[in-house]
Scaffold this active site. Sequence first.
Site, short mmCIF file in Angstrom:
data_model
loop_
_atom_site.label_atom_id
_atom_site.label_comp_id
_atom_site.label_asym_id
_atom_site.label_seq_id
_atom_site.Cartn_x
_atom_site.Cartn_y
_atom_site.Cartn_z
N ARG A 79 0.83 -1.20 0.00
CA ARG A 79 0.00 0.00 0.00
C ARG A 79 0.88 1.26 0.00
O ARG A 79 0.57 2.23 -0.69
CB ARG A 79 -0.94 -0.01 1.21
CG ARG A 79 -2.11 -0.96 1.05
CD ARG A 79 -3.12 -0.80 2.15
NE ARG A 79 -2.69 -1.40 3.40
CZ ARG A 79 -3.00 -2.63 3.80
NH1 ARG A 79 -3.73 -3.41 3.02
NH2 ARG A 79 -2.59 -3.09 4.97
N ASP A 130 -16.09 -2.81 -4.89
CA ASP A 130 -16.21 -4.01 -4.07
C ASP A 130 -17.63 -4.53 -4.20
O ASP A 130 -18.57 -3.76 -4.42
CB ASP A 130 -15.87 -3.74 -2.60
CG ASP A 130 -15.43 -5.00 -1.88
OD1 ASP A 130 -14.21 -5.24 -1.80
OD2 ASP A 130 -16.30 -5.76 -1.42
N SER A 131 -17.78 -5.83 -4.05
CA SER A 131 -19.11 -6.44 -4.16
C SER A 131 -19.90 -6.32 -2.86
O SER A 131 -21.10 -6.58 -2.84
CB SER A 131 -18.99 -7.91 -4.55
OG SER A 131 -18.27 -8.63 -3.56
N PHE A 156 -11.63 -4.74 -5.94
CA PHE A 156 -11.68 -5.51 -4.69
C PHE A 156 -11.15 -4.65 -3.53
O PHE A 156 -10.24 -5.06 -2.81
CB PHE A 156 -10.86 -6.80 -4.81
CG PHE A 156 -11.14 -7.59 -6.06
CD1 PHE A 156 -12.22 -8.46 -6.12
CD2 PHE A 156 -10.33 -7.47 -7.18
CE1 PHE A 156 -12.47 -9.20 -7.28
CE2 PHE A 156 -10.57 -8.20 -8.34
CZ PHE A 156 -11.65 -9.06 -8.38
N ASP A 192 -6.36 -6.74 -6.18
CA ASP A 192 -6.03 -7.59 -5.02
C ASP A 192 -7.25 -8.44 -4.71
O ASP A 192 -7.96 -8.21 -3.72
CB ASP A 192 -5.65 -6.72 -3.83
CG ASP A 192 -5.21 -7.54 -2.62
OD1 ASP A 192 -4.78 -8.71 -2.83
OD2 ASP A 192 -5.31 -7.04 -1.49
N CYS A 242 -3.20 -14.06 -3.74
CA CYS A 242 -2.96 -14.61 -2.41
C CYS A 242 -3.32 -16.08 -2.37
O CYS A 242 -3.49 -16.66 -1.29
CB CYS A 242 -3.76 -13.82 -1.36
SG CYS A 242 -5.55 -13.93 -1.56
#
Length: 398
Positions: free
Chosen positions: A210, A248-249, A226, A296, A336
């Site tokens: 970040r 974002d969802s 995301f 991400d 990830c």
Amino acid sequence: MSKLILKPGRERSLKRRHPWVFSGAVANVQGNPGPGETIGLWSATGEFLAVAAYSPQSQIVARIWDWKERAIDRAFFNENIKRAVEQRRTLLQGTDTDAVRLVHGESDGLPGVVADRYGDTVVLQLTSAGADRWRQEIADAVVEASGVGRIWERSDAEVRGLEGLPAVTGPLRGNLEPGRITVTENGLMFQVDLEHGHKTGFYLDQRDNRRRVRELARGRAVLDGFCYSGGFALTALSGGAKSVTAIDSSADALALARGNAELNRLAQAEWLEGDVFQLLRRFRDQARSFDLIVLDPPKFAPTAAHAEKAARAYKDINLLAFKLLRPGGLLATFSCSGGVSADLFQKIVAGSALDAGVQAQIIERLGPGADHPIALNFPEGDYLKGLICRVASQISQG
């Protein structure tokens, strides 16, 4: 102590100090150990190998506590957790950050134990039968080593189901109500949702990345896919981004992100709720473009068995990102997924660029911060892979 006897030749990985034993390597079990109980591991020729936690319902039937014969007791956890905490004590000195991972599972010699410090609170996550069995001793050792008075347990990861363990959440030590606490990272304040937040509440492993995005964001139009609670979006804003669009969802995640923007008195981003794949396709059809895109996504492949399906998802999302980048634009893309290796991830991103019709370059490789060490004998711990790619040119057609 019960004994687990390995099949002939299956001790090789243990002699390289890999901390897992899979069920297929077991010849027989002597005794009647219960889940999480300490057992001795022995080769087919009668050689002692290690002491481990037994997990009869998991494919990983044993996780190593120590490579010498010793008692696994309160003193063991005091010693190992103190060492892990001390090794991190200097990491954040001189910084304006009060959120750090104190214990990182196998890489700290404590399989299934994760402890994240958020200010004066530690969130503890126990994901293995052995860690679950020693819950109280582990909590006591964390308090003693870190000096915190409050521990909240978030043992609700899906992997517990593979161990035959139920989800467990709630206060372990101190007077702590469920809710949010505020932490500082790289000069920004973030609210952490202890009870319902992703992982233990925040993505601590992305701290350094970040900060890097903040350094790259000045004057750029930024897209954060995301975005969760706004980590990359807000650091981009604080770095002087010209504009930030964040997707974002989850409506709850976006509400948390908006609150974090207000908390830091940052200019509001464009917060969009929806499926990232669908929204990026819409942006493509609208001919929108960006100078810096951050991807991400959640874990698409928890194990290697999911790698093929995950590869398609990574391919699609990165291809769309390359199509939305202006010439010279940057893509900070992450995986990830433990089931996707660094080599495979690079190949996927390379294929995405080719199909998007751009010539791209890797200008940086990214990973987790120093509080998320990767033990050399445990390559599975190398789960977070990141690339910063630059669009060098369009690929000429014909």
